[in-house]
Each structure stands twice: as C-alpha cells, then as structure tokens.
Design a protein around this motif. Structure first.
Motif, PDB file in Angstrom:
ATOM      1  N   SER A   1       0.840  -1.198   0.000  1.00  0.00           N
ATOM      2  CA  SER A   1       0.000   0.000   0.000  1.00  0.00           C
ATOM      3  C   SER A   1       0.876   1.248   0.000  1.00  0.00           C
ATOM      4  CB  SER A   1      -0.896   0.013   1.244  1.00  0.00           C
ATOM      5  OG  SER A   1      -0.150   0.368   2.400  1.00  0.00           O
ATOM      6  N   ASP A   2       0.263   2.357  -0.324  1.00  0.00           N
ATOM      7  CA  ASP A   2       0.983   3.622  -0.317  1.00  0.00           C
ATOM      8  C   ASP A   2       1.414   4.021   1.090  1.00  0.00           C
ATOM      9  OD1 ASP A   2       1.994   5.874  -1.814  1.00  0.00           O
ATOM     10  OD2 ASP A   2       0.426   7.074  -0.837  1.00  0.00           O
ATOM     11  N   ARG A   3       0.792   3.445   2.115  1.00  0.00           N
ATOM     12  CA  ARG A   3       1.171   3.744   3.498  1.00  0.00           C
ATOM     13  C   ARG A   3       2.619   3.338   3.778  1.00  0.00           C
ATOM     14  NH1 ARG A   3      -0.951   1.153   7.296  1.00  0.00           N
ATOM     15  NH2 ARG A   3      -0.727   2.835   8.775  1.00  0.00           N
ATOM     16  N   ALA A   4       3.160   2.397   3.013  1.00  0.00           N
ATOM     17  CA  ALA A   4       4.517   1.905   3.238  1.00  0.00           C
ATOM     18  C   ALA A   4       5.564   2.608   2.368  1.00  0.00           C
ATOM     19  CB  ALA A   4       4.568   0.396   2.987  1.00  0.00           C
ATOM     20  N   ARG A   5       5.182   3.689   1.723  1.00  0.00           N
ATOM     21  CA  ARG A   5       6.102   4.344   0.782  1.00  0.00           C
ATOM     22  C   ARG A   5       7.377   4.861   1.446  1.00  0.00           C
ATOM     23  NH1 ARG A   5       2.004   7.502   2.065  1.00  0.00           N
ATOM     24  NH2 ARG A   5       2.294   9.686   2.575  1.00  0.00           N
ATOM     25  N   PHE A   6       7.339   5.123   2.743  1.00  0.00           N
ATOM     26  CA  PHE A   6       8.522   5.648   3.426  1.00  0.00           C
ATOM     27  C   PHE A   6       9.414   4.544   3.993  1.00  0.00           C
ATOM     28  CE2 PHE A   6       5.345   9.163   4.257  1.00  0.00           C
ATOM     29  CZ  PHE A   6       5.835   9.994   3.262  1.00  0.00           C
TER      30      PHE A   6
ATOM     31  N   GLU B   1      20.114   2.010  13.881  1.00  0.00           N
ATOM     32  CA  GLU B   1      18.831   2.716  13.853  1.00  0.00           C
ATOM     33  C   GLU B   1      17.772   1.999  14.678  1.00  0.00           C
ATOM     34  OE1 GLU B   1      15.520   4.375  10.680  1.00  0.00           O
ATOM     35  OE2 GLU B   1      16.737   2.647  10.100  1.00  0.00           O
ATOM     36  N   LEU B   2      16.860   2.772  15.236  1.00  0.00           N
ATOM     37  CA  LEU B   2      15.625   2.249  15.799  1.00  0.00           C
ATOM     38  C   LEU B   2      14.519   2.653  14.836  1.00  0.00           C
ATOM     39  CD1 LEU B   2      16.015   3.194  19.574  1.00  0.00           C
ATOM     40  CD2 LEU B   2      16.654   1.074  18.413  1.00  0.00           C
ATOM     41  N   GLY B   3      13.826   1.652  14.307  1.00  0.00           N
ATOM     42  CA  GLY B   3      12.774   1.923  13.340  1.00  0.00           C
ATOM     43  C   GLY B   3      11.436   1.393  13.807  1.00  0.00           C
ATOM     44  N   TRP B   4      10.369   1.863  13.193  1.00  0.00           N
ATOM     45  CA  TRP B   4       9.021   1.441  13.567  1.00  0.00           C
ATOM     46  C   TRP B   4       8.086   1.587  12.390  1.00  0.00           C
ATOM     47  CZ3 TRP B   4      11.404   5.692  16.033  1.00  0.00           C
ATOM     48  CH2 TRP B   4      11.055   6.935  15.507  1.00  0.00           C
ATOM     49  N   SER B   5       7.027   0.815  12.407  1.00  0.00           N
ATOM     50  CA  SER B   5       5.916   0.993  11.463  1.00  0.00           C
ATOM     51  C   SER B   5       4.669   0.362  12.065  1.00  0.00           C
ATOM     52  CB  SER B   5       6.223   0.381  10.093  1.00  0.00           C
ATOM     53  OG  SER B   5       6.400  -1.016  10.194  1.00  0.00           O
ATOM     54  N   VAL B   6       3.550   0.990  11.808  1.00  0.00           N
ATOM     55  CA  VAL B   6       2.243   0.471  12.205  1.00  0.00           C
ATOM     56  C   VAL B   6       1.550   0.103  10.907  1.00  0.00           C
ATOM     57  CG1 VAL B   6       0.039   1.019  13.306  1.00  0.00           C
ATOM     58  CG2 VAL B   6       2.178   1.850  14.301  1.00  0.00           C
ATOM     59  N   TRP B   7       1.094  -1.146  10.799  1.00  0.00           N
ATOM     60  CA  TRP B   7       0.669  -1.675   9.513  1.00  0.00           C
ATOM     61  C   TRP B   7      -0.751  -1.327   9.094  1.00  0.00           C
ATOM     62  CZ3 TRP B   7       2.898  -7.206  10.609  1.00  0.00           C
ATOM     63  CH2 TRP B   7       4.300  -7.128  10.625  1.00  0.00           C
ATOM     64  N   SER B   8      -1.645  -1.141  10.025  1.00  0.00           N
ATOM     65  CA  SER B   8      -3.052  -0.919   9.682  1.00  0.00           C
ATOM     66  C   SER B   8      -3.494   0.479  10.090  1.00  0.00           C
ATOM     67  CB  SER B   8      -3.920  -1.966  10.387  1.00  0.00           C
ATOM     68  OG  SER B   8      -5.282  -1.636  10.286  1.00  0.00           O
ATOM     69  N   PRO B   9      -4.251   1.169   9.245  1.00  0.00           N
ATOM     70  CA  PRO B   9      -4.739   2.498   9.644  1.00  0.00           C
ATOM     71  C   PRO B   9      -5.574   2.445  10.924  1.00  0.00           C
ATOM     72  CG  PRO B   9      -5.328   2.028   7.346  1.00  0.00           C
ATOM     73  CD  PRO B   9      -4.686   0.798   7.906  1.00  0.00           C
ATOM     74  N   GLU B  10      -6.238   1.333  11.175  1.00  0.00           N
ATOM     75  CA  GLU B  10      -7.057   1.200  12.379  1.00  0.00           C
ATOM     76  C   GLU B  10      -6.209   1.202  13.651  1.00  0.00           C
ATOM     77  OE1 GLU B  10      -7.452  -1.039   9.691  1.00  0.00           O
ATOM     78  OE2 GLU B  10      -9.083   0.180   8.915  1.00  0.00           O
TER      79      GLU B  10
ATOM     80  N   LYS C   1       4.362  -1.940  -5.309  1.00  0.00           N
ATOM     81  CA  LYS C   1       5.020  -3.194  -4.911  1.00  0.00           C
ATOM     82  C   LYS C   1       4.020  -4.345  -4.950  1.00  0.00           C
ATOM     83  CE  LYS C   1       8.696  -0.819  -3.918  1.00  0.00           C
ATOM     84  NZ  LYS C   1       9.659  -0.584  -4.940  1.00  0.00           N
ATOM     85  N   ASP C   2       4.553  -5.548  -5.150  1.00  0.00           N
ATOM     86  CA  ASP C   2       3.679  -6.723  -5.218  1.00  0.00           C
ATOM     87  C   ASP C   2       3.876  -7.610  -3.995  1.00  0.00           C
ATOM     88  OD1 ASP C   2       6.040  -8.165  -5.651  1.00  0.00           O
ATOM     89  OD2 ASP C   2       5.666  -8.444  -7.778  1.00  0.00           O
ATOM     90  N   ILE C   3       3.121  -8.673  -3.960  1.00  0.00           N
ATOM     91  CA  ILE C   3       3.127  -9.578  -2.818  1.00  0.00           C
ATOM     92  C   ILE C   3       4.496 -10.262  -2.637  1.00  0.00           C
ATOM     93  CG2 ILE C   3       2.234 -11.641  -3.965  1.00  0.00           C
ATOM     94  CD1 ILE C   3       0.233 -11.656  -1.462  1.00  0.00           C
ATOM     95  N   GLY C   4       5.209 -10.473  -3.741  1.00  0.00           N
ATOM     96  CA  GLY C   4       6.558 -11.031  -3.643  1.00  0.00           C
ATOM     97  C   GLY C   4       7.493 -10.088  -2.912  1.00  0.00           C
ATOM     98  N   HIS C   5       7.343  -8.801  -3.162  1.00  0.00           N
ATOM     99  CA  HIS C   5       8.159  -7.802  -2.454  1.00  0.00           C
ATOM    100  C   HIS C   5       7.839  -7.841  -0.960  1.00  0.00           C
ATOM    101  CE1 HIS C   5      10.550  -4.155  -2.046  1.00  0.00           C
ATOM    102  NE2 HIS C   5       9.592  -3.688  -1.257  1.00  0.00           N
TER     103      HIS C   5
END
Length: 182
Positions: free
Chosen positions: A35-40, A97-106, A47-51
C-alpha cells in the motif's frame, strides 16, 4: 513443524509483545507493504506480494546476520500483528537505527509505536550495549517525525545519512544515561 528464530528475546509492554518475525505474520504485513502507506519504508502501491514476502524475509534474516533485528509488535492478548519495531543496522547504514511501522490504519494513533519504541530503546541500551541510536525518517513522513519528537529525539544535521533518493532526516535518540535513568 513451524520454523522459528531461536534465541530471540521476547519483550513486553503493557499492551504489546515484541517478538521475532514468523511466517504467519505475512498476512498482516503484505497489505501494508503493498500500500501507499509503506512508501517511506521500502513499500508502496507499486510493490507486489513477492516484495512483501522479501521484506518479511529481510526482517528474519537480519536476526541471523546481526543477532538482533526487527521485532513484530503484536497485541499481548491475541498475538495479532500490529506492526514492526526494532534495532536495524543494514550493512550500508552509517549508524544503528531504531525503526518502527504500524501496519493498519485502524491501529494508528493508539500509541503502539511509542510504547514499543520506549521498551525497545531500553533494550538496545541496557541489553545490547548500544551507546547511541538514530532514526532515519523521510522528511515527508509527518507521523514518524511527530513520534520522534514525542520520544525526545532531536534532529542531527551533522550525522551521515544512508544513501537515498529521498530527503532523509537523522533523528538522534536521547543518550543511554537519560533513557536508563527514567
């Protein structure tokens, strides 16, 4: 037999379990990465499911190569994957680095990344012996920039950056003495 990474720590917070990545996490990470949410963070709508599978494999592989890596941030009661958080140090990164991501908008806006990163930062300083940590953040990623500020990070203009086509900022985390005294 279910494959798993052995000898990886499990960290907990009030609401979360931070654990090693598992193949079962793919169903939760794939919609985010594609999704576009992961662009950063190396994903995007192009991107596809293989990525997405390769990203999850990179998370697991980092544990094997570095002895530490990205944790899956999961709901402590249900083990539902919420996102990722972790110490990250690819071979071409100038600093750890310390990194983070939240996967769902909810799940955004509920403080999960903040809660997990506070616990992770204590782990990297107290258990891994890191003496400093940064977060590399795309200058357009307003949510991550706000979290870095909330975590007490300061922008470090003089720090080297990973090679990127995007405008990356370096945010330095508070020193171990400050974090571990709290």
């Amino acid at each position: 037999m279910t494959p798993c990474l052995i000898n990886t720590p499990v960290l907990t917070t009030e609401r979360l379990t931070l654990r090693a990545p598992q193949a079962a996490d793919f169903d939760a990470i794939a919609p985010f990465i594609t999704s576009d949410r992961a662009r950063f963070v190396g994903g995007g709508a192009d991107k596809d499911i293989g990525h997405a599978w390769r990203i999850l494999a990179i998370f697991a592989g980092h544990w094997q190569l570095r002895g530490t890596g990205v944790f899956i941030m999961a709901d402590r009661q249900t083990d539902r994957p919420i996102g990722s958080v972790g110490p990250w140090y690819p071979g071409d990164w100038p600093e750890q680095e310390l990194g983070w991501s939240v996967w769902s908008p909810e799940d955004e806006g509920k403080g999960y990344a903040h809660e997990a990163t506070l616990r992770l930062r204590r782990h990297t300083y107290a258990d891994l012996g890191w003496t400093t940590a940064v977060s590399y953040i795309d200058a357009r990623n307003t949510r991550s920039l706000a979290l870095a500020r909330r975590l007490g990070c300061t922008r470090d203009e003089a720090a080297p950056r990973p090679k990127s086509d995007e405008p990356i900022e370096v945010w330095r985390h508070p020193a171990p003495s400050e974090v571990l005294a709290a």
